[in-house]
Design a protein around this motif. Sequence first.
Motif, PDB file in Angstrom:
ATOM      1  N   ASP A  81       0.862  -1.182   0.000  1.00  8.78           N
ATOM      2  CA  ASP A  81       0.000   0.000   0.000  1.00  8.78           C
ATOM      3  C   ASP A  81       0.899   1.232   0.000  1.00  8.78           C
TER       4      ASP A  81
ATOM      5  N   THR B 110      -1.912   7.185  -2.239  1.00 10.41           N
ATOM      6  CA  THR B 110      -2.458   7.792  -3.454  1.00 10.41           C
ATOM      7  C   THR B 110      -1.840   9.166  -3.692  1.00 10.41           C
TER       8      THR B 110
ATOM      9  N   LEU C 254      -5.310   9.224  -7.063  1.00 11.56           N
ATOM     10  CA  LEU C 254      -4.818   8.162  -7.945  1.00 11.56           C
ATOM     11  C   LEU C 254      -3.920   7.224  -7.146  1.00 11.56           C
ATOM     12  N   PRO C 255      -4.167   5.913  -7.196  1.00  7.20           N
ATOM     13  CA  PRO C 255      -3.279   4.995  -6.472  1.00  7.20           C
ATOM     14  C   PRO C 255      -1.876   5.039  -7.049  1.00  7.20           C
ATOM     15  N   ARG C 256      -0.895   4.921  -6.186  1.00  3.83           N
ATOM     16  CA  ARG C 256       0.490   4.986  -6.659  1.00  3.83           C
ATOM     17  C   ARG C 256       0.902   3.718  -7.388  1.00  3.83           C
TER      18      ARG C 256
END
Length: 521
Positions: free
Chosen positions: A412, A415, A419-421
Amino acid sequence: MEKMFCFQCEQTAGCKACTGNAGVCGKPADTAGLQDILTGALIGIARAAQENTPADDATRAIIEGLFVTVTNVSFDNEAIRGYIDSARIQKEQLDKGASDYDLKELWRENEDIRSLKSLILFGLRGMGAYAYHALVLGYTDDEVNSFFYKALYAIGENTPADKLLELVMETGRINLKCMEMLDKANTESYGHPVPTVVPLTIEKGPFIVISGHDLLDLQLLLEQTKDSGINIYTHGEMLPAHAYPKLKSYPHLKGNFGTAWQNQQKEFADIPAPVLFTTNCLMPVKESYRDRIFTTETVGYPEMVHIGDNKDFSAVMAKAKQLGGYAEDRVMTGINGGTQVTTGFGHNTVLGVADTVIDAVNTGSIKHFFLVGGCDGAKPGRNYYTDFVKQSPEDSVILTLACGKYRFNDLDLGTINGLPRIMDMGQCNDSFSAIKVAIALADAFGCGVNELPLTLVLSWYEQKAVCILLSLLYLGLKNIYIGPTLPAFVSKNVLDVLVEKFALTPISTPEQDLAKILNIQ
């Protein structure tokens, strides 16, 4: 038994070639020899087609035959002999006077000629897999099919180096078209992928694990197991299937089992469920689970039950009910301890938020994109990719695809502007998505792809990675980092050309490579 010669995959012995009684992949020398004979028979079809128009069956024989010779697809000598017989029938129907090619001639070639021909051949094998997946969904392309004949014919002739180098680049161009065809086949059949969280926990009760890339096989299995009380879990490269709307509509498609292919001998030990292999990567089967492995399509292994063209999965279902699954929910994790992963960031999704991405770049919220992906493998040193992603700056985005993502897809990283990394774009063939996104971003910023704040950091293992690399080189992408080792079949002179023209770079350490990429002094 005659000794083998094989150097088509990344784990080849000593980074030179497997030349003994068996390959590092577990393939016996006689199986390797039959694969060479099959390849020679496919070149025979190409020779026979020079003055004759091949039928669809001849083209299918070439596509299937190329796919069968991809690493970790088939260990079944009888099945391979069947493909040889089919190829020779097609050849004789075209031209009874055409001869097969002896692949030993290729292995004895001048090193640079052998290198160029190997790049073409292994690229064709990878492309054959993609063409096969499109074909079973009813999609085909005349230019792609014609190129199989053209390139195979050139491998069997005294083709000069300059012409072979042109064919290497053309292999990349045609593979790009082939991946586009497969993207169209998948999305028109199952819808555009959407971001989807996939649990790694296995629910109690009977289940089936399905591995490989073939979405049609998954659909057929889901349909046959509907309302049966049997849950379905993906494995390996089948993970992105969860993101396709038509497939995710089946409520018993529950989650993903395990991690990347090279861990299967440990993860499948005493598994209380059957495993269906639709494509590579199948490893030599261990005793603790050999009674529950099923194969289909071009995959083959001695003494395993093979599901034929009728696609009757009742034997797999019966085994699932017999074994019963886990008595209680089994919490499983990714390599880094995560209990879920996310997939579904194909080109349609990413370009759908292009304005957000562009704004994040313009405001400095996103300073760099890394495409970190490709094939995973068992050789030590692949933790490089985990460490690279962990050490990537917080203002960077990681695009990923293929099974190499299992090195870090359960992390995890948070973001950026929602936007998710980490964005999983799909299977290895979904490199087309990454290419489409890169070209669109370059157009939006009014620059070339090489001027984007984008770096490709690739891992390779087998032949699909080869054809993808050739497509990237055809597009002129430079400064690609590749590892964990360089292909043994690329000679020094050919490598020098690739380094000079494309700045192809072997990986070193995450710290050194990140510093170089980001100009950190």
